[in-house]
Design a protein around this motif. Sequence first.
Motif, short mmCIF file in Angstrom:
data_model
loop_
_atom_site.label_atom_id
_atom_site.label_comp_id
_atom_site.label_asym_id
_atom_site.label_seq_id
_atom_site.Cartn_x
_atom_site.Cartn_y
_atom_site.Cartn_z
N ARG A 18 -3.44 1.48 -5.22
CA ARG A 18 -4.18 0.24 -5.46
C ARG A 18 -5.26 0.38 -6.53
N GLN A 19 -5.90 1.55 -6.60
CA GLN A 19 -7.01 1.74 -7.54
C GLN A 19 -6.54 2.13 -8.94
N GLY A 51 0.81 -1.22 0.00
CA GLY A 51 0.00 0.00 0.00
C GLY A 51 0.84 1.26 0.00
N THR A 67 -2.26 5.18 -0.47
CA THR A 67 -2.58 3.77 -0.67
C THR A 67 -3.72 3.57 -1.66
N ASP A 68 -4.79 4.34 -1.51
CA ASP A 68 -5.95 4.13 -2.40
C ASP A 68 -5.59 4.43 -3.85
N ARG A 69 -4.78 5.45 -4.07
CA ARG A 69 -4.39 5.78 -5.44
C ARG A 69 -3.50 4.68 -6.03
#
Length: 270
Positions: free
Chosen positions: A185-186, A143, A181-183
């Motif tokens: 993984r997405q 992440g 992390t969200d950027r």
Amino acid sequence: MPFVTIDGQALHYIDQGTGPAVLLAGSYLWDQTMWAPQIAALSQQYRVIAMELWGHGQSGPLPVCTTSLDDIARQALVLLDHLDIERVTLVGLSVGGMWGARLALSAAHRLNGLVLMDTYVGAEPEPTRQYYFSLLKQIEEAGVITPALLDIVVPIFFRPGIDPQSPLYQNFRTTLAALPTDRLRQSIVPMGRITFGREDFMARLCELDGASTLVMCGDQDTPRPPAEAREMAELIGCPWLLVPEAGHISNLENPGFVTAELLKFLASRN
């Protein structure tokens, strides 16, 4: 800041200057600031558009329907339509060249010229594909791009002799370390898999117009070595140039040379 909604997400772009249109399509893991020297120079005579990949810079997350480089090419055409730009010269570096070549064939009537920089439209060689996929898996699981991974990833983009304490090197490292992390993984990891899992497009290069195409490559580009640039140029039937003292992001390592060559090319196409 200009945005356009495409496939349900906000794509960010720069639109600067007036005159014939130039679309700058950048590298994976870089935002539009990688084109700063070229935007400053070219926008004196041209309308310069620089679009940011999904999850890069200020662009939104990778749309769910985006599964291939052909999707990115289609989305770039939506941007041009949004801006009422009928014809453009496309300058694509790295993944920007990979999808840029696809756009050039799917919509040849929209292009005045095509510059392919530090790129390769063949399939990623299997050993490097597996290696890059393993790095992406580590980033996805952690992440974050850890310091150990930064030590691996950052040098890939520069010539071997670059000073690792230089602002160019350190700013890039800092930007990658700060990715949330969200950027990652997405968008970042899936975009990496699209890039390095691409299909072989070499057989279609002969369909490009050699008279309106130029291939450029840093003379010390490690991930996309000059031999690949020469191979593509020969298949297209177009000129190719080596950028002195430059690695993969050749337009930033030797901005003066690259900008001068782009201005010459643009003058011949507009």
